[in-house]
Motif scaffolding. Structure first.
Motif, short mmCIF file in Angstrom:
data_model
loop_
_atom_site.label_atom_id
_atom_site.label_comp_id
_atom_site.label_asym_id
_atom_site.label_seq_id
_atom_site.Cartn_x
_atom_site.Cartn_y
_atom_site.Cartn_z
N GLU A 18 -18.02 3.10 16.97
CA GLU A 18 -17.29 1.83 16.91
C GLU A 18 -15.81 2.13 16.86
N PRO A 19 -15.05 1.72 17.89
CA PRO A 19 -13.61 2.00 17.88
C PRO A 19 -12.93 1.23 16.75
N PRO A 20 -11.77 1.72 16.29
CA PRO A 20 -11.08 1.02 15.19
C PRO A 20 -10.58 -0.34 15.63
N THR A 21 -10.42 -1.23 14.66
CA THR A 21 -9.84 -2.54 14.96
C THR A 21 -8.35 -2.35 15.19
N LEU A 22 -7.71 -3.38 15.72
CA LEU A 22 -6.28 -3.30 16.00
C LEU A 22 -5.49 -3.09 14.71
N ASP A 23 -5.87 -3.77 13.63
CA ASP A 23 -5.17 -3.59 12.35
C ASP A 23 -5.32 -2.18 11.82
N MET A 40 3.39 1.99 18.84
CA MET A 40 2.72 1.23 19.90
C MET A 40 1.84 2.14 20.75
N GLU A 41 2.36 3.31 21.09
CA GLU A 41 1.59 4.24 21.92
C GLU A 41 0.32 4.71 21.19
N ILE A 42 0.47 5.08 19.93
CA ILE A 42 -0.67 5.59 19.16
C ILE A 42 -1.72 4.51 18.98
N VAL A 47 -7.12 2.12 20.08
CA VAL A 47 -7.93 0.93 20.35
C VAL A 47 -8.44 0.93 21.80
N GLY A 48 -7.70 1.54 22.71
CA GLY A 48 -8.09 1.56 24.10
C GLY A 48 -7.57 0.37 24.88
N LEU A 49 -6.46 -0.19 24.44
CA LEU A 49 -5.84 -1.33 25.11
C LEU A 49 -4.51 -0.89 25.71
N PRO A 50 -3.99 -1.63 26.70
CA PRO A 50 -2.65 -1.33 27.22
C PRO A 50 -1.58 -1.62 26.16
N GLU A 51 -0.46 -0.91 26.28
CA GLU A 51 0.61 -1.05 25.28
C GLU A 51 1.17 -2.46 25.20
N ARG A 55 1.80 -4.50 21.67
CA ARG A 55 3.21 -4.61 21.27
C ARG A 55 3.44 -5.72 20.25
N ALA A 56 2.94 -6.91 20.48
CA ALA A 56 3.20 -8.04 19.59
C ALA A 56 2.64 -7.80 18.19
N ALA A 57 1.45 -7.23 18.12
CA ALA A 57 0.84 -6.97 16.81
C ALA A 57 1.60 -5.89 16.05
#
Length: 96
Positions: A18-23, A40-42, A47-51, A55-57
């Protein structure tokens, strides 16, 4: 996707990743990098999402810069060094 592994005795078990949540990813990134761009890069990699989606979070969760790790000296220590006396006691002996 679960991975199937063989255990001893011939039984099979499946492991679930299970990948980590965004938080969770942002919290980990804040511990690894001080600059927002690095965070932002890390976080995006974890999470496996584009930067641009992360960015906003990350900008919303920016912590203030880290201060000194040690507390500032108290005003009473500025007047002179404190004296600490340590006395060593002999260990107790148990008599039977």
């Amino acid at each position: 996707m679960p991975t199937v592994r063989n255990k001893r005795g011939g039984t099979r078990s499946s492991l679930h990743f299970e990948p980590p949540t965004l938080d969770e990813a942002i919290f980990a990134a804040q511990g690894l990098a001080d600059d927002v761009r690095g965070q932002m890069e890390i976080a995006a990699m974890l999470v496996g999402l584009p930067e641009n989606e992360v960015r906003a979070a990350v900008l919303k969760a920016v912590r203030p810069a880290r201060g000194p790790s040690r507390p500032s000296p108290s005003p009473c220590s500025a007047s002179g060094p404190q004296v600490v006396v340590v006395e060593r006691r002999a260990p107790r002996t148990i008599m039977r």
